[in-house]
Design a protein around this motif. Structure first.
Motif, PDB file in Angstrom:
ATOM      1  N   UNK A   1       0.844  -1.188   0.000  1.00 38.73           N
ATOM      2  CA  UNK A   1       0.000   0.000   0.000  1.00 38.73           C
ATOM      3  C   UNK A   1       0.882   1.241   0.000  1.00 38.73           C
ATOM      4  N   UNK A   2       0.489   2.239  -0.770  1.00 40.00           N
ATOM      5  CA  UNK A   2       1.261   3.473  -0.797  1.00 40.00           C
ATOM      6  C   UNK A   2       1.078   4.217   0.516  1.00 40.00           C
ATOM      7  N   UNK A   3       2.130   4.859   0.986  1.00 39.72           N
ATOM      8  CA  UNK A   3       1.970   5.703   2.169  1.00 39.72           C
ATOM      9  C   UNK A   3       0.912   6.757   1.884  1.00 39.72           C
ATOM     10  N   UNK A   4      -0.036   6.920   2.776  1.00 42.72           N
ATOM     11  CA  UNK A   4      -1.190   7.794   2.560  1.00 42.72           C
ATOM     12  C   UNK A   4      -0.822   9.196   2.093  1.00 42.72           C
ATOM     13  N   UNK A   5       0.118   9.902   2.748  1.00 44.14           N
ATOM     14  CA  UNK A   5       0.399  11.263   2.283  1.00 44.14           C
ATOM     15  C   UNK A   5       0.911  11.323   0.851  1.00 44.14           C
ATOM     16  N   UNK A   6       1.753  10.379   0.463  1.00 42.68           N
ATOM     17  CA  UNK A   6       2.291  10.373  -0.902  1.00 42.68           C
ATOM     18  C   UNK A   6       1.170  10.147  -1.907  1.00 42.68           C
ATOM     19  N   UNK A   7       0.330   9.153  -1.643  1.00 43.82           N
ATOM     20  CA  UNK A   7      -0.753   8.807  -2.553  1.00 43.82           C
ATOM     21  C   UNK A   7      -1.785   9.932  -2.634  1.00 43.82           C
ATOM     22  N   UNK A   8      -2.155  10.493  -1.504  1.00 46.59           N
ATOM     23  CA  UNK A   8      -3.184  11.535  -1.473  1.00 46.59           C
ATOM     24  C   UNK A   8      -2.716  12.827  -2.139  1.00 46.59           C
ATOM     25  N   UNK A   9      -1.417  13.092  -2.081  1.00 49.66           N
ATOM     26  CA  UNK A   9      -0.878  14.302  -2.695  1.00 49.66           C
ATOM     27  C   UNK A   9      -0.606  14.135  -4.176  1.00 49.66           C
ATOM     28  N   UNK A  10      -0.784  12.923  -4.701  1.00 56.24           N
ATOM     29  CA  UNK A  10      -0.524  12.682  -6.108  1.00 56.24           C
ATOM     30  C   UNK A  10       0.959  12.622  -6.442  1.00 56.24           C
ATOM     31  N   UNK A  11       1.788  12.322  -5.462  1.00 62.03           N
ATOM     32  CA  UNK A  11       3.238  12.229  -5.672  1.00 62.03           C
ATOM     33  C   UNK A  11       3.569  10.809  -6.102  1.00 62.03           C
ATOM     34  N   UNK A  12       3.082  10.458  -7.271  1.00 62.38           N
ATOM     35  CA  UNK A  12       3.234   9.098  -7.770  1.00 62.38           C
ATOM     36  C   UNK A  12       4.687   8.720  -8.004  1.00 62.38           C
ATOM     37  N   UNK A  13       5.509   9.695  -8.368  1.00 62.95           N
ATOM     38  CA  UNK A  13       6.927   9.408  -8.595  1.00 62.95           C
ATOM     39  C   UNK A  13       7.592   8.918  -7.317  1.00 62.95           C
ATOM     40  N   UNK A  14       7.270   9.556  -6.201  1.00 60.28           N
ATOM     41  CA  UNK A  14       7.836   9.149  -4.913  1.00 60.28           C
ATOM     42  C   UNK A  14       7.291   7.781  -4.517  1.00 60.28           C
ATOM     43  N   UNK A  15       5.993   7.590  -4.699  1.00 62.49           N
ATOM     44  CA  UNK A  15       5.381   6.299  -4.358  1.00 62.49           C
ATOM     45  C   UNK A  15       6.002   5.178  -5.187  1.00 62.49           C
ATOM     46  N   UNK A  16       6.153   5.402  -6.485  1.00 62.12           N
ATOM     47  CA  UNK A  16       6.699   4.370  -7.368  1.00 62.12           C
ATOM     48  C   UNK A  16       8.111   3.987  -6.954  1.00 62.12           C
ATOM     49  N   UNK A  17       8.923   4.972  -6.674  1.00 60.66           N
ATOM     50  CA  UNK A  17      10.303   4.686  -6.279  1.00 60.66           C
ATOM     51  C   UNK A  17      10.370   4.007  -4.913  1.00 60.66           C
ATOM     52  N   UNK A  18       9.433   4.350  -4.046  1.00 60.14           N
ATOM     53  CA  UNK A  18       9.360   3.695  -2.736  1.00 60.14           C
ATOM     54  C   UNK A  18       9.017   2.223  -2.901  1.00 60.14           C
ATOM     55  N   UNK A  19       8.051   1.934  -3.779  1.00 56.25           N
ATOM     56  CA  UNK A  19       7.700   0.529  -4.046  1.00 56.25           C
ATOM     57  C   UNK A  19       8.875  -0.215  -4.678  1.00 56.25           C
ATOM     58  N   UNK A  20       9.565   0.434  -5.611  1.00 58.20           N
ATOM     59  CA  UNK A  20      10.725  -0.205  -6.242  1.00 58.20           C
ATOM     60  C   UNK A  20      11.802  -0.534  -5.202  1.00 58.20           C
ATOM     61  N   UNK A  21      12.070   0.406  -4.310  1.00 57.45           N
ATOM     62  CA  UNK A  21      13.092   0.183  -3.283  1.00 57.45           C
ATOM     63  C   UNK A  21      12.679  -0.949  -2.350  1.00 57.45           C
ATOM     64  N   UNK A  22      11.427  -0.950  -1.924  1.00 58.77           N
ATOM     65  CA  UNK A  22      10.931  -2.032  -1.060  1.00 58.77           C
ATOM     66  C   UNK A  22      11.028  -3.372  -1.788  1.00 58.77           C
ATOM     67  N   UNK A  23      10.736  -3.352  -3.081  1.00 53.23           N
ATOM     68  CA  UNK A  23      10.771  -4.576  -3.878  1.00 53.23           C
ATOM     69  C   UNK A  23      12.195  -5.113  -4.015  1.00 53.23           C
ATOM     70  N   UNK A  24      13.161  -4.216  -4.053  1.00 53.17           N
ATOM     71  CA  UNK A  24      14.563  -4.660  -4.103  1.00 53.17           C
ATOM     72  C   UNK A  24      14.944  -5.364  -2.802  1.00 53.17           C
ATOM     73  N   UNK A  25      14.417  -4.863  -1.696  1.00 54.21           N
ATOM     74  CA  UNK A  25      14.747  -5.450  -0.391  1.00 54.21           C
ATOM     75  C   UNK A  25      13.921  -6.699  -0.099  1.00 54.21           C
ATOM     76  N   UNK A  26      12.648  -6.663  -0.462  1.00 55.30           N
ATOM     77  CA  UNK A  26      11.715  -7.758  -0.185  1.00 55.30           C
ATOM     78  C   UNK A  26      10.892  -8.034  -1.436  1.00 55.30           C
ATOM     79  N   UNK A  27      11.450  -8.741  -2.410  1.00 54.22           N
ATOM     80  CA  UNK A  27      10.749  -8.963  -3.682  1.00 54.22           C
ATOM     81  C   UNK A  27       9.371  -9.603  -3.497  1.00 54.22           C
ATOM     82  N   UNK A  28       8.384  -8.974  -4.106  1.00 55.74           N
ATOM     83  CA  UNK A  28       7.016  -9.496  -4.070  1.00 55.74           C
ATOM     84  C   UNK A  28       6.235  -8.872  -5.214  1.00 55.74           C
ATOM     85  N   UNK A  29       5.425  -9.677  -5.858  1.00 52.05           N
ATOM     86  CA  UNK A  29       4.666  -9.210  -7.014  1.00 52.05           C
ATOM     87  C   UNK A  29       3.735  -8.039  -6.666  1.00 52.05           C
TER      88      UNK A  29
END
Length: 91
Positions: A5-33
């Motif tokens: 789930x995207x962090x609420x402030x990032x998602x609500x503010x429409x900061x999709x670039x930050x959300x996307x990179x956050x998911x990518x970083x988390x995925x590098x550490x803990x790979x999951x579809x």
């Protein structure tokens, strides 16, 4: 934050670039579809279509992607591949 789930402030503010990179970083550490899926959606919503396309393709290559998400991924993949072509033709 719940994984997938995207962090609420990032998602609500429409900061999709930050959300996307956050998911990518988390995925590098803990790979999951689910993280790949959420990165794809964030890139898509943020207009970064090549990055979204790459993540949708990764999702489709993962056997653990649920069937309903698989159908959505195909639809979204078509959208990100066709939309730039239509925009280019309209110019």
């Amino acid at each position: 934050m719940v994984i997938g789930e995207a962090p609420a402030p990032i998602d609500k503010e429409g900061r999709y670039d930050v959300a996307a990179r956050t998911f990518d970083e988390a995925n590098r550490m803990y790979p999951h579809v689910t993280l790949t899926w959420n990165a794809a959606r964030a890139y898509h919503n943020g207009g970064e279509l090549p990055a979204a396309r790459d993540r949708y393709r990764k999702c489709l290559a993962d056997e653990t992607l649920p069937a309903e998400k698989r159908v959505q991924a195909v639809d979204y993949l078509v959208e990100v591949e066709v939309e730039p072509c239509l925009t280019h033709k309209a110019l």
